[in-house]
Each structure stands twice: as structure tokens, then as C-alpha cells.
Design an enzyme around this catalytic site. Sequence first.
Site, PDB file in Angstrom:
ATOM      1  N   HIS A  19       0.873  -1.187   0.000  1.00 50.47           N
ATOM      2  CA  HIS A  19       0.000   0.000   0.000  1.00 50.47           C
ATOM      3  C   HIS A  19       0.901   1.225   0.000  1.00 50.47           C
ATOM      4  O   HIS A  19       1.257   1.762   1.044  1.00 50.47           O
ATOM      5  CB  HIS A  19      -0.905  -0.041   1.242  1.00 50.47           C
ATOM      6  CG  HIS A  19      -1.969   1.010   1.249  1.00 50.47           C
ATOM      7  ND1 HIS A  19      -3.142   0.890   1.946  1.00 50.47           N
ATOM      8  CD2 HIS A  19      -2.035   2.229   0.631  1.00 50.47           C
ATOM      9  CE1 HIS A  19      -3.880   1.975   1.785  1.00 50.47           C
ATOM     10  NE2 HIS A  19      -3.222   2.808   0.984  1.00 50.47           N
ATOM     11  N   HIS A  21       1.335   4.612  -2.638  1.00 51.65           N
ATOM     12  CA  HIS A  21       0.983   5.343  -3.857  1.00 51.65           C
ATOM     13  C   HIS A  21       2.276   5.976  -4.358  1.00 51.65           C
ATOM     14  O   HIS A  21       2.859   6.807  -3.653  1.00 51.65           O
ATOM     15  CB  HIS A  21      -0.058   6.417  -3.547  1.00 51.65           C
ATOM     16  CG  HIS A  21      -1.307   5.867  -2.922  1.00 51.65           C
ATOM     17  ND1 HIS A  21      -2.459   5.632  -3.654  1.00 51.65           N
ATOM     18  CD2 HIS A  21      -1.590   5.473  -1.653  1.00 51.65           C
ATOM     19  CE1 HIS A  21      -3.391   5.147  -2.850  1.00 51.65           C
ATOM     20  NE2 HIS A  21      -2.893   5.038  -1.627  1.00 51.65           N
ATOM     21  N   HIS A 222      -9.531   0.672  -1.643  1.00 55.21           N
ATOM     22  CA  HIS A 222      -9.513   1.387  -0.369  1.00 55.21           C
ATOM     23  C   HIS A 222     -10.915   1.325   0.218  1.00 55.21           C
ATOM     24  O   HIS A 222     -11.905   1.564  -0.506  1.00 55.21           O
ATOM     25  CB  HIS A 222      -9.145   2.862  -0.574  1.00 55.21           C
ATOM     26  CG  HIS A 222      -7.674   3.115  -0.769  1.00 55.21           C
ATOM     27  ND1 HIS A 222      -6.931   2.478  -1.712  1.00 55.21           N
ATOM     28  CD2 HIS A 222      -6.829   3.962  -0.116  1.00 55.21           C
ATOM     29  CE1 HIS A 222      -5.677   2.915  -1.640  1.00 55.21           C
ATOM     30  NE2 HIS A 222      -5.583   3.817  -0.674  1.00 55.21           N
ATOM     31  N   GLU A 225     -11.285   3.651   5.531  1.00 55.09           N
ATOM     32  CA  GLU A 225     -10.212   4.547   6.000  1.00 55.09           C
ATOM     33  C   GLU A 225     -10.903   5.653   6.804  1.00 55.09           C
ATOM     34  O   GLU A 225     -10.764   5.743   8.012  1.00 55.09           O
ATOM     35  CB  GLU A 225      -9.449   5.117   4.798  1.00 55.09           C
ATOM     36  CG  GLU A 225      -8.308   6.054   5.177  1.00 55.09           C
ATOM     37  CD  GLU A 225      -7.606   6.653   3.950  1.00 55.09           C
ATOM     38  OE1 GLU A 225      -8.153   6.572   2.829  1.00 55.09           O
ATOM     39  OE2 GLU A 225      -6.501   7.224   4.136  1.00 55.09           O
ATOM     40  N   ASP A 309       1.763   4.015   2.680  1.00 53.12           N
ATOM     41  CA  ASP A 309       0.713   4.798   2.014  1.00 53.12           C
ATOM     42  C   ASP A 309       1.303   5.916   1.150  1.00 53.12           C
ATOM     43  O   ASP A 309       1.444   5.742  -0.062  1.00 53.12           O
ATOM     44  CB  ASP A 309      -0.282   5.347   3.052  1.00 53.12           C
ATOM     45  CG  ASP A 309      -1.654   5.666   2.458  1.00 53.12           C
ATOM     46  OD1 ASP A 309      -1.860   5.403   1.267  1.00 53.12           O
ATOM     47  OD2 ASP A 309      -2.521   6.162   3.202  1.00 53.12           O
ATOM     48  N   ASP A 310       1.638   7.044   1.760  1.00 48.10           N
ATOM     49  CA  ASP A 310       2.209   8.184   1.015  1.00 48.10           C
ATOM     50  C   ASP A 310       3.412   8.698   1.822  1.00 48.10           C
ATOM     51  O   ASP A 310       3.302   9.689   2.554  1.00 48.10           O
ATOM     52  CB  ASP A 310       1.145   9.278   0.866  1.00 48.10           C
ATOM     53  CG  ASP A 310      -0.056   8.770   0.090  1.00 48.10           C
ATOM     54  OD1 ASP A 310       0.023   8.677  -1.146  1.00 48.10           O
ATOM     55  OD2 ASP A 310      -1.068   8.420   0.733  1.00 48.10           O
TER      56      ASP A 310
HETATM   57  N1  ADE Z   1      -4.511   8.404  -2.545  1.00 50.85           N
HETATM   58  C1  ADE Z   1      -3.280   8.537  -2.021  1.00 50.85           C
HETATM   59  N2  ADE Z   1      -3.304   8.291  -0.712  1.00 50.85           N
HETATM   60  C2  ADE Z   1      -4.582   7.974  -0.394  1.00 50.85           C
HETATM   61  C3  ADE Z   1      -5.241   7.602   0.797  1.00 50.85           C
HETATM   62  N3  ADE Z   1      -4.604   7.509   1.974  1.00 50.85           N
HETATM   63  N4  ADE Z   1      -6.563   7.352   0.747  1.00 50.85           N
HETATM   64  C4  ADE Z   1      -7.232   7.458  -0.409  1.00 50.85           C
HETATM   65  N5  ADE Z   1      -6.651   7.806  -1.551  1.00 50.85           N
HETATM   66  C5  ADE Z   1      -5.333   8.052  -1.557  1.00 50.85           C
HETATM   67 ZN    ZN Z   2      -3.798   4.623   0.178  1.00 51.06          ZN
END
Ligand code: ADE
Ligand code: ZN
Length: 375
Positions: A19, A21, A222, A225, A309-310
Site C-alpha cells: 500500500h 501510492h 480502499h 479509511e 501509504d504516502d
Molecule cells: N490516494 C493517495 N493516498 C490515499 C489515501 N490515503 N486514501 C485514499 N486515496 C489516496
Molecule cells: Zn492509500
Amino acid sequence: MCQTALHPFLAALPKCEHHMHIEGSLEPELLFELAAKHGIALPSPAVDPAYASVEALRQRYEAFTGLDDFLGYYYVAMSALVDASDFERLAMAYFTRAASQNVRHAEVFFDPQAHSARGVSLSTVVEGLTAARERAERELGITSILIMCVLRHLPPAEGVALFEEARGAGYFGSGSDGEERDQKQPVLGGIGLDSSEKPFPPALWTELYGAAKEAGVRRTAHAGEEGPAQYIVDSLDMLDAQRIDHGLRSVLGGDEAVTDALLRRLVDQKIMLTLCPLSNVRLRCLESVADFPLRKLLDRGVRFSINSDDPAYFGGYILENYCALQEVFNLSVREWESIAKGAVMGSWCADRRKWEILQEIENVAGEWSVGLGEQ
Ligand code: ADE
Ligand code: ZN
């Protein structure tokens, strides 16, 4: 660096990431550099002071008010990604960082619609990311797959059209759902669904996911969340998702009867949750890492992986996520071994590759459990 006794073990532990991006690994330094290269104007600091400098932007990233606030910065930053070499550079930076943290296999999301809206074609993005994947495997020994995500804030028909474009280009090969059906790994290993979660329920995406299933393409989404536990249930029921990204509300959903049944289902069907603790705290889905339901997931036997995630936005890559959990939950070597193995088993790589990584994990965990006097 975390101060726990297990830090060197956690660093050495072979990992799988599911996970991440790739656009979320765009560090502010590279963002400013690419914007200058292409003469792209970022928002004026007079309008948003966050864009005054790398430091100011990093500081702003520490104060997201929620998912949509983060996504605003995430989509602006992407405007600096223009040609295939930008995507290759971005992905190589991620793979290099991941390799330094002993990631052995990575399943990487990307968001084509956020690029095509700016005139950057799917083929440009795929060309750059594929070049990086191949280099990372050759030079760093990391295997990877690409998961093409559809943005849920855009009309579902556009998601279907994107899927058909990718399929028409042959990117899914003869499907990704079978075990190396034609021995050749497809360019894309699956589809996902991301961006603002509410108010875009899974029911909107049945056509896309039906088409992917029909074509033998793997499916993740997703869910849970910021949205309710019901989004997770519906992603399984309506989309036949084979994995859930985040899925936090399966444990922290509020209604005990719903979450209990859902957790039982996740265990029975071996559905993996791809969890991201630092993201959850930065996006205020959790107040602190201490609220992350790690013990409950372990006690219930849910399959999950820990991910970044990011990472450029949330204060850490995969190892920093492992460490943040260790600082609070103080797990044993054997518990981490079982988490790492669960992540391998939930991966979409070939069985042969899974066995290799499982063996590596056993070797590292074996050494460390002896060294630390654990059973
Ligand atoms: N795109 C990038 N990060 C995300 C996240 N945490 N939730 C949904 N879309 C995303
Ligand atoms: Zn994500």
C-alpha cells in the site's frame, strides 16, 4: 531512528509493501526540482505559504486536517510529473529507499487519471514506472507489480474507460488473477480504488470491478479509511475485492456486531488488510499510534501488512511505520516474523518468489531470536 532494542532487527527484516501510492513518494525536494525543470507554476506562496520552500511544505504536511486536505496537496504536487523520465526517477527514488529498508517485494499504486487530466498519457506513466521496476529488480533485487487505481471522486464511467484503455493496450496480459498463466508477468498486476472515500460508496464501482473480474484481473479497493465498516463489507460483496486497503473500520467500526462478523469473514476468506499507521495518524483517522488496533488484529488472526501509504507526506517509509508500532506495542521477534510472513502470503507475486522471501524472513528472525534469547 526509533530507540527500541529491536530496531536493527526491524531494519533487517525482509518486507513486502502493498500500500504505497507512487505519487505519494514525491518528496518536496524532487517536486520543486521537477516543477522548475518543466516551468510549472506551483501555487503562489502569497496564496498558500506552504509553497514558499521545501521546509514550509514539509511543515504543512504535518498539519493535515483529514484525507481531502491531504489530497489537495497530493494532486497539486503531481502537476510536476510530466514525462516518462520523471516517473522513472520518482519510482527509482522509492525503490532505492525501500531497498535500504529491506523491502523485497513492493506492490505499487498509481493514479493515471490524475495525469491524463493534465495531458500526460497512460502510456507515458506506464513507460516510466515500468523502466524503474525493471531497473529495481536488476539493480536492487526488489520485485514489484503495478496496481492501477481509479479515482473515486471522478465519474465511474471514466474509470471503466481507463480500464478498457489499459486492457486494450495489453497491459493486463491475459489477466493477473491466475498463477503465472502464461509465464510472462503482465505490465499491470491489478486494479485499485482510491481518493476521497466519502461520499463515493463501493456500489458506484460494480461495472468496473465486474469487468476486471471477468478479465481475470486482480482487485483491491480502499475502504474503511474514513468511511464506515459497511464500505468494507460492500467492497467484498459488491466488488469482489480480494484485498482491502486500510480497512481500519473493520476493527474500529463502532458497531461491535458488524465488526465481529466482518473480522470473522476476513479471517475465513484470508482477505488481507493493507494498513498504514502513520498515515492514519496524519490524516486523523486515529488520534495516535497507540490507538492502532494491532493487538486485536493479531489476536483475531487477521491477515494484514504494514505499509507507508504516502511516505513523502506522512513522516516515514515502511520501516518508520514498523518502528512506530514497536515503540508502542513492544512486539517480540516471533510476532514480527508472523506479521512479515502474513504480508508475503498476501502478496500477488508468484509462489516461487513468496517461498524465497519466506526463507529470508526465517533466516533473519532465527538469527535475531537466538541473539535476543527468545524462543
Ligand atoms: N490516494 C493517495 N493516498 C490515499 C489515501 N490515503 N486514501 C485514499 N486515496 C489516496
Ligand atoms: Zn492509500
